[in-house]
Motif scaffolding. Structure first.
Motif, PDB file in Angstrom:
ATOM      1  N   SER A 112       0.823  -1.213   0.000  1.00  0.00           N
ATOM      2  CA  SER A 112       0.000   0.000   0.000  1.00  0.00           C
ATOM      3  C   SER A 112       0.856   1.262   0.000  1.00  0.00           C
ATOM      4  N   GLU A 113       2.140   1.103   0.309  1.00  0.00           N
ATOM      5  CA  GLU A 113       3.060   2.242   0.325  1.00  0.00           C
ATOM      6  C   GLU A 113       3.820   2.392  -0.985  1.00  0.00           C
ATOM      7  N   ARG A 114       3.614   1.469  -1.932  1.00  0.00           N
ATOM      8  CA  ARG A 114       4.273   1.558  -3.246  1.00  0.00           C
ATOM      9  C   ARG A 114       3.233   1.303  -4.332  1.00  0.00           C
ATOM     10  N   PRO A 115       2.361   2.276  -4.555  1.00  0.00           N
ATOM     11  CA  PRO A 115       1.231   2.082  -5.474  1.00  0.00           C
ATOM     12  C   PRO A 115       1.641   1.742  -6.898  1.00  0.00           C
ATOM     13  N   GLY A 116       2.778   2.271  -7.363  1.00  0.00           N
ATOM     14  CA  GLY A 116       3.197   1.983  -8.730  1.00  0.00           C
ATOM     15  C   GLY A 116       3.443   0.503  -8.942  1.00  0.00           C
ATOM     16  N   ARG A 117       4.197  -0.109  -8.048  1.00  0.00           N
ATOM     17  CA  ARG A 117       4.493  -1.531  -8.175  1.00  0.00           C
ATOM     18  C   ARG A 117       3.224  -2.356  -8.036  1.00  0.00           C
ATOM     19  N   THR A 118       2.339  -1.964  -7.124  1.00  0.00           N
ATOM     20  CA  THR A 118       1.119  -2.727  -6.893  1.00  0.00           C
ATOM     21  C   THR A 118       0.186  -2.643  -8.088  1.00  0.00           C
ATOM     22  N   ARG A 119       0.038  -1.457  -8.660  1.00  0.00           N
ATOM     23  CA  ARG A 119      -0.778  -1.328  -9.880  1.00  0.00           C
ATOM     24  C   ARG A 119      -0.178  -2.140 -11.013  1.00  0.00           C
ATOM     25  N   MET A 120       1.148  -2.124 -11.131  1.00  0.00           N
ATOM     26  CA  MET A 120       1.809  -2.900 -12.180  1.00  0.00           C
ATOM     27  C   MET A 120       1.478  -4.377 -12.040  1.00  0.00           C
ATOM     28  N   PHE A 121       1.561  -4.897 -10.820  1.00  0.00           N
ATOM     29  CA  PHE A 121       1.267  -6.302 -10.597  1.00  0.00           C
ATOM     30  C   PHE A 121      -0.161  -6.617 -11.017  1.00  0.00           C
TER      31      PHE A 121
END
Length: 222
Positions: A112-121
């Motif tokens: 939740s603290e790294r939205p870019g990586r999470t959206r990418m996944f």
């Protein structure tokens, strides 16, 4: 005139080589970081090596010096992210089922603290349902490994007597992975109003209470 002996003469070259490697490592890390944002925003097919290179501040040829193709870059991004997660959250074998579940909640909090990586996944996992997608095999192997790791942790907890002997470890592990990814997807749609780690903690607490021999769950979510 100062005359340098042969050993002295080598030192600048070694120092220069180390500096060159450091610059290369830094640039490679920068490419991976920028690629995460591009894959998160446009997915794999619509992302462009030329745009990624431009945002890094290098030429496309310079990017291809580090990654042979867009497919190679994609797999490198995914592997790099997984390696960081494993080192940070799963490098040590959990001593209890509670520790294992808390590590999963900690990972959700970190996501939740790294939205870019999470959206990418989220984007790439959905795209990779296509058999020809370059990340298809990666995600198949990844989910198999994730479910296998969680199931192994649950089996160890059964052997210790923490969980009931009739626990279907493979089924529970698969459900945990599915719930975590589903909550992550909902969070990505409205991150400011959705407590992803809190929701996951609540689910895992209820799950653990249904599985433990004494009905105990997780400590309060800190």
């Amino acid at each position: 005139m100062i005359v340098m002996d042969r050993d002295q003469g080598r030192k600048p070259r070694k120092s220069a080589a180390r500096g060159s490697y450091a610059v290369g490592d830094e640039r490679r890390a920068r490419i991976l970081d920028v690629a995460v944002e591009h894959f998160a925003q446009w997915g794999f097919h619509a992302s462009s090596l030329a745009r990624i290179a431009k945002d890094v501040g290098i030429t496309q040829g310079g990017l291809l010096h580090h990654f042979r193709s867009k497919e190679d870059l994609l797999v490198s991004v995914l592997r790099h992210s997984d390696e960081q997660d494993v080192a940070r959250f799963f490098s040590l074998e959990p001593r209890t089922a509670v520790e294992a579940f808390e590590s999963i909640v900690d990972l959700a909090r970190f996501n939740s603290e790294r939205p870019g990586r999470t959206r990418m996944f989220n984007v790439l996992a959905a795209e990779a349902g296509e058999l020809g997608h370059p990340a298809h095999d990666y995600f198949v192997r990844r989910y198999r490994a994730v479910v296998g790791q969680i199931a192994g942790t649950l089996r160890a907890a059964v052997e210790r007597g923490e969980l009931g002997p009739d626990t279907d470890c493979e089924r529970v592990a698969s459900e945990i992975a599915a719930v975590m990814d589903g909550l992550q997807l909902q969070w990505s749609l409205a991150p400011a109003t959705y407590d992803m780690p809190g929701r996951l903690h609540g689910y895992l607490d209820r799950l653990l209470r249904s599985l433990t021999a004494d009905g105990s769950g997780l400590p309060a979510n800190g």
